[in-house]
Structure formats: C-alpha cells, structure tokens
Enzyme design. Structure first.
Site, PDB file in Angstrom:
ATOM      1  N   TYR B 120      -3.252  -7.261  -5.134  1.00 19.56           N
ATOM      2  CA  TYR B 120      -4.069  -8.463  -5.325  1.00 19.56           C
ATOM      3  C   TYR B 120      -3.724  -9.220  -6.605  1.00 19.56           C
ATOM      4  CZ  TYR B 120      -7.115  -7.034  -1.453  1.00 19.56           C
ATOM      5  OH  TYR B 120      -7.601  -6.688  -0.215  1.00 19.56           O
ATOM      6  N   LYS B 166      -0.847   6.931  -3.137  1.00 19.03           N
ATOM      7  CA  LYS B 166       0.380   7.191  -2.376  1.00 19.03           C
ATOM      8  C   LYS B 166       1.507   7.356  -3.400  1.00 19.03           C
ATOM      9  CE  LYS B 166       2.709   7.415   1.579  1.00 19.03           C
ATOM     10  NZ  LYS B 166       2.465   8.249   2.768  1.00 19.03           N
ATOM     11  N   ASP B 198      -2.908   8.153   3.348  1.00 21.18           N
ATOM     12  CA  ASP B 198      -2.733   8.298   4.795  1.00 21.18           C
ATOM     13  C   ASP B 198      -3.494   9.526   5.300  1.00 21.18           C
ATOM     14  OD1 ASP B 198      -0.775   9.591   3.204  1.00 21.18           O
ATOM     15  OD2 ASP B 198       0.665   9.726   4.829  1.00 21.18           O
ATOM     16  N   ASP B 222      -9.884  -1.480   0.231  1.00 22.07           N
ATOM     17  CA  ASP B 222     -10.194  -2.476   1.255  1.00 22.07           C
ATOM     18  C   ASP B 222     -10.134  -1.839   2.641  1.00 22.07           C
ATOM     19  OD1 ASP B 222     -10.596  -5.230   2.123  1.00 22.07           O
ATOM     20  OD2 ASP B 222      -8.514  -5.185   2.799  1.00 22.07           O
ATOM     21  N   ASP B 226     -13.453  -0.283   5.178  1.00 23.68           N
ATOM     22  CA  ASP B 226     -13.639  -0.771   6.547  1.00 23.68           C
ATOM     23  C   ASP B 226     -13.555   0.382   7.546  1.00 23.68           C
ATOM     24  OD1 ASP B 226     -13.737  -3.426   5.536  1.00 23.68           O
ATOM     25  OD2 ASP B 226     -12.822  -4.184   7.366  1.00 23.68           O
TER      26      ASP B 226
HETATM   27  C1  LIG Z   1       6.058  11.991   3.218  1.00 18.32           C
HETATM   28  C2  LIG Z   1       5.911  10.512   3.255  1.00 18.32           C
HETATM   29  C3  LIG Z   1       7.008   9.848   2.469  1.00 18.32           C
HETATM   30  C4  LIG Z   1       5.822   9.970   4.689  1.00 18.32           C
HETATM   31  C5  LIG Z   1       5.658   8.465   4.701  1.00 18.32           C
HETATM   32  O1  LIG Z   1       4.928   7.888   3.875  1.00 18.32           O
HETATM   33  O2  LIG Z   1       6.264   7.832   5.596  1.00 18.32           O
HETATM   34  C6  LIG Z   1       4.701  10.588   5.536  1.00 18.32           C
HETATM   35  O3  LIG Z   1       3.435  10.234   5.083  1.00 18.32           O
HETATM   36  C7  LIG Z   1       4.858  10.187   6.972  1.00 18.32           C
HETATM   37  O4  LIG Z   1       3.954   9.516   7.491  1.00 18.32           O
HETATM   38  O5  LIG Z   1       5.879  10.497   7.584  1.00 18.32           O
HETATM   39  C1  LIG Z   2     -11.306 -11.737   2.383  1.00 17.58           C
HETATM   40  C2  LIG Z   2     -10.460 -10.721   1.654  1.00 17.58           C
HETATM   41  C3  LIG Z   2      -9.695 -11.367   0.542  1.00 17.58           C
HETATM   42  C4  LIG Z   2     -11.309  -9.541   1.156  1.00 17.58           C
HETATM   43  C5  LIG Z   2     -10.454  -8.505   0.436  1.00 17.58           C
HETATM   44  O1  LIG Z   2      -9.322  -8.223   0.834  1.00 17.58           O
HETATM   45  O2  LIG Z   2     -10.931  -7.959  -0.571  1.00 17.58           O
HETATM   46  C6  LIG Z   2     -12.125  -8.808   2.242  1.00 17.58           C
HETATM   47  O3  LIG Z   2     -11.309  -8.143   3.133  1.00 17.58           O
HETATM   48  C7  LIG Z   2     -13.071  -7.843   1.598  1.00 17.58           C
HETATM   49  O4  LIG Z   2     -12.954  -6.638   1.848  1.00 17.58           O
HETATM   50  O5  LIG Z   2     -13.953  -8.255   0.839  1.00 17.58           O
END
Ligand SMILES: CC(C)[C@H](C(=O)O)[C@@H](O)C(=O)O
Ligand SMILES: CC(C)[C@H](C(=O)O)[C@@H](O)C(=O)O
Lengths: 325, 325
Positions: B120, B166, B198, B222, B226
């Site tokens: 951001y 990450k 992840d 963000d 959600d």
């Molecule tokens: C280990 C890591 C680098 C890898 C990625 O981020 O792609 C893993 O999370 C995946 O999803 O295969």
């Molecule tokens: C509208 C957008 C810029 C905002 C963000 O990414 O922060 C929204 O997704 C939020 O979560 O408030």
C-alpha cells in the site's frame, strides 16, 4: 518410447509419500524409467547445498519430475526447481471428496497460479538499516501466457473463469494483469469475471460452488489455494502441476510435515493425485483416470490415514489404491 | 467535554447503515456533536473529486470519524482517510455470534493489520510498455509500532499472538517485519507464534479456535480478515477501527454493496459495532459495552436482515438494537 521421470522425495513425509506414488507407477507397468534426485534440508547438511546442480540437471533432462517436499529449505528447493522446468503455470485443483469431511463439500475449484513473477521475482533491497523493499513485477508477456493457459484449461473443463486481483490498490501491476488477460479473452471471445482477492477469499468460503477456474497472480494463488485446502479437508488432498513449455514438475501442495514425518502415517493422496496429473500430462490419459478413480474410491471407502480421521498407515492406503486400480 | 464526530456515509449502503448508527448514538445522548462529510462516487460525479479537501479537513479536525463505504472510488477515499487520521493500525475483530449461521461458530479472532506500508506504499512504475513494478516497503519503525500495538491489544484480551508473514519468499521485507516484531516481543517478554500466510489461511479455516490476535502485513491483513468474514457469516458482521496516535476512523469492513443499495435491507451490525469501538476509543467504555450487548442480543434473537437469513429492514434491526440498549 519410455519416459524418464526424475523423482525427488526431499525431506520429511516427502520420503514416505513419493515412494508410495512410485509403487503405484511401478504397478501400472508403463515402462517409465526413474532417476532419483536429492534435495532439501538433509541434502544441505550433507553437501552444503539444498539443491545440488546434479539434481537440477537431472530435472532438466527428464520428461517430468515428481517432487515430494522440503523442510526449512523449501523455498531454496522448489522455486529453482519450478524455474528448472520453465514452469509458468501452477495448476492446483482443490476438490472435496465423498467420504472425507469437508468444511464445504461442494468445493470443486482449480487455481491457475502465475508461476514466474509477482512478489516471487526475487528483487529485494535493504535501502538502509530498517528500510527494506521488494519489487513486485507484472509483465504483459507472463500475464498473457497464464491467461491463454487458464482459458484453455477452463474451456476443457467447461468451467467459469474468475480472475483474482487487487487492482484498486496495485493499480499499475494488477492493472497490467487485468489488461493482459482481457486482451487474451477478447482474442478468444472468452468470458470471465474479476474479483478483488480479499472479497474472493470470503466468497470462496461462503459459496465455493459459484466458482470454477481461478486465475491468480503468484502470491494470491499461493494463499487462495491453501485457503481452498481448508475447505476440502486439508493439504493432504491437494495435488499440483508446474507446467512449462517443454517440461513439468508435479508435487503435493503440502510441505514436509516434520510433526508426523517418520511415522509412516502421511496421507499419500496429494502425491498420488499429482502423479495422475503427471500421467495425463505425459499423454497417459486413461491411466491417469484409473489412478484418480482408485484414489477417489479409497477416499470414499477407506482406509484413511489419521489426517482424514482414520488410523491407516501410508502403506495401507497405498495398497488399497493399488488394489482398486 | 463533548467530542466532535465526522460522519461520512459515502455511497450505497453506507447511506443506510451510517444513519442507523447515528440514530443509536443520538439515543445514547452522550452530547456528541456530528459534522457531516461527503466522499465517494457521487461526490466525484458532483465535484470532480471523490474526497474533497473539505472532507479531509473535517476528519483532521474531529475527535473521531465514522465512515460508511465508497463504491468504485473506495481506494481513493479510504486510503487517504486512513492517512488523514494518521492510522498505523487497523483492528478487525471477526467473531461468530450465537443466532447467526457461521461456517465456523468457534471463530473469535482479531486481525491487527499494519496500515501504512507493504504493497500500500503506493509506489508503482511502468518500466516500459507491458513491464510494471510495485515497490513493497517494510520498515523497522512501522513494524515495531504495529507490534507494540498488537502485543498491548492481545495482553488486554489475554489472547495468543500469531504473526502472519511470507519470509521464506519475501526474505528481506517480511524478514524485517519478523525481526522488528521479535525485538518488541523481547523487550516485553511477550510470547508469540509465527505462521506462513498461506498455511495460516488454511489453519484459520480448519481450526480458528487455536488463534486469537493475528498480526499482519497490510495486504495479508486485508485478505485474512475477509477470509474470517467468510467463517462467521459474511462481511455484514465485521467492524473495524483505524487507529492513529491522535485520531481514529471507524468503518465496517464491507463495501457499498450496490446490489442491495437503496432497498433499506442492509445489515447495520458492522457499522454499529464499529461505533461501539469508537465509543470505547473515546473513553465511553460502558456505553460501548452496552451497544455491543444490544447488538449481540439482536443477532441472537432477531430481527435479522436478509443477509442473515431474515426479512427485516435496516430500520427494524436498528430499532431492535435501540430497544435493547
Ligand atoms: C515453499 C514456498 C516457496 C512455496 C510457495 O510459496 O510457492 C509453497 O508455499 C507452495 O505453495 O508451494
Ligand atoms: C477499498 C480497499 C482499498 C480497502 C483495502 O484494501 O484496505 C478494502 O479492501 C478494505 O479492506 O478496507
């Protein structure tokens, strides 16, 4: 003509689930030849390198690679391996199966993850102590390539396409991603929707049945596919394919799971389904379908490893799959 | 001493849920004074600007701001507004409530989202046609500030802290984030865990009860908040607070919902709970608790707006909350 498969079990449960998949391949008697490669934490301890050149050459010279998992060195192993096969697309199907408890049993998604750029471009700097930057890269070439791949894939499955992005904030980069994809869609007269990646994270949980193929920038694909693993019953079920123009690498989405490694109870499903994807990629479509069907029957009727609520071993589950081939 | 609240309904359902919250504030008779501000798509149509200077000054000169939602101009409105209050921390509680269908009824999480940098930071470039970059920024200052805030917050709730990152891929930037947070934790002798973002996306779906406060880089916060909305029954339930050193802004996590705008059926919960956070922030702790309790009783016993499976209007639900104050 017999294909050569590079087989890299790696660390932890990689050494349990990859041999399970090889047992199944042996059983299928396709005349494939296997060459074994080393990579991962133990390889680093032994040789000083997590991914020796020898392993990279082996992968480059094979027709396809089956990879298990790596521990702490995961990024040092898997990112160069994906590059070694020239992978531009990472395919990650996430499906709920009858017989397996799923948070959302109606989930049947395929994430197509851009596999070369975004935050994975590897450009970071410490501007001065305490101020660091990373350069996220999005190009028209890579975005068009993943779009072509994704639209083809979706057309074959007759699935709707949703493009994940955050172009309201990452205006130039995800703006480029959207523009390139739109260009490809127009060429092909293909339909698609777009979704903000935050809103999509919620929607995939609440209404996964509304989605089919999800085309993602690299890190969004990483997160959203793990999210989908949560919907279908865990990472033990998610296979993946890293597709390049002339080579490809297949791996479970899960990691080396040090907590259960060595106990012989790892779920072989993700790796066996990755193997089915590999067979299909090599043109053994019917055999791939057979493997997939045997896995599905086993998921439905058992035996199940502990992550699925059962008490079977990796070997039990693998034998059951083999019996159902 | 009476506080001045800037009130910015914005677009779409913002114009329905913000007035609902103001009705409740009126009822509480705290002697607050309200000044109305304009922002959003319609403001842009009328004035050429989505966020007129006048509105920014109003926010700067108020003790707190209550914001609804903006449509297409959301990023042009909310990001500068967050900056106008000097917000460095975005607090997003995500809780399942008795009486509301939730994918995971045991969810009770609070995301503390870094609110000034990461992707951001707003630094993007088109290097040449078709090659775009974004610079993700992570600094020690901002990371320490969010860590101090997050550890304080968690200590008050007696909640465990998980730091999302990450750093296996974004080594310098998320490495900095982790290092700074670790420095703060050491100063305070605070405990925490780290989780790859992840893997965390999956874990939050499978075992939300294992988590409490989740400290996140900006975009991860963000997405993960959600995601948590998906676990508890939708964005209609998630309030948020943007906290600065001397000012603050409160807003529902949801957007302007053009699909239902104007029908009078928007769920006021997220905005009313944001208002409770505002009251607590201004020192009206007991009143904040009263509002929260009235909302919870209404969620448990109804009436419910259509997003919660009911057929009540915004006004019905608001009146019910008022009756329970
Ligand atoms: C280990 C890591 C680098 C890898 C990625 O981020 O792609 C893993 O999370 C995946 O999803 O295969
Ligand atoms: C509208 C957008 C810029 C905002 C963000 O990414 O922060 C929204 O997704 C939020 O979560 O408030």
């Amino acid at each position: 003509m017999s294909e050569t498969i590079a087989v890299i079990p790696g660390d932890g449960i990689g050494r349990e689930v990859v041999p399970a998949a090889v047992r199944i391949l042996d059983e299928l008697d396709l005349g494939l030849s296997f060459v074994m490669g080393e990579a991962g934490d133990d390889t680093r301890s032994d040789t000083g390198e997590a991914l020796p050149d020898r392993t990279v050459r082996l992968v480059e010279n094979s027709d396809a690679t089956l990879f298990g998992a790596a521990g702490e060195t995961a990024a040092d192993v898997i990112l160069p391996l994906r590059a070694a096969v020239g992978s531009f697309a990472n395919i990650r199907p996430a499906r709920a199966y009858p017989g397996v408890d799923a948070v959302k049993p109606e989930t049947d998604l395929v994430f197509i993850r851009e596999n070369t750029e975004g935050v994975y471009a590897g450009i970071e700097n410490e501007i001065e102590p305490g101020i660091t930057t990373l350069t996220r890269v999005v190009t028209d070439d890579a975005s068009r390539r993943i779009a072509r791949f994704g639209f083809d894939y979706a057309a074959e499955r007759d699935d709707p396409v949703t493009v994940a992005h955050k172009a309201n904030v990452m205006r130039a980069t995800d703006g480029q991603f959207l523009e390139s994809i739109d260009g490809v869609a127009e060429e092909r007269d293909a339909e698609y929707d777009t979704a903000l990646m935050d809103a999509l994270a919620m929607q995939l949980i609440m209404q996964p049945e509304e989605y089919g193929v999800v085309l993602c920038p690299n890190l969004a694909g990483d997160m959203l596919s793990d999210l989908a693993a949560g919907l279908v019953g865990g990472l033990g079920l998610l296979p993946s394919a890293n597709i390049g123009a002339e080579n490809a690498l297949f791996e479970p989405v899960h990691g080396s799971a040090p907590d259960i490694a060595g106990e012989g109870i790892a779920n072989p499903t993700a790796t066996v389904l990755s193997t089915a994807m590999m067979l299909e990629h090599l043109g053994y479509d019917d055999t791939g379908t057979r493997v997939r069907a045997a896995v599905e029957e086993t998921l439905e009727q058992g035996p199940h490893t502990p992550d699925l609520g059962g008490s079977a071993s990796t070997e039990d589950m693998t034998s059951a799959i083999i019996n159902r081939l």
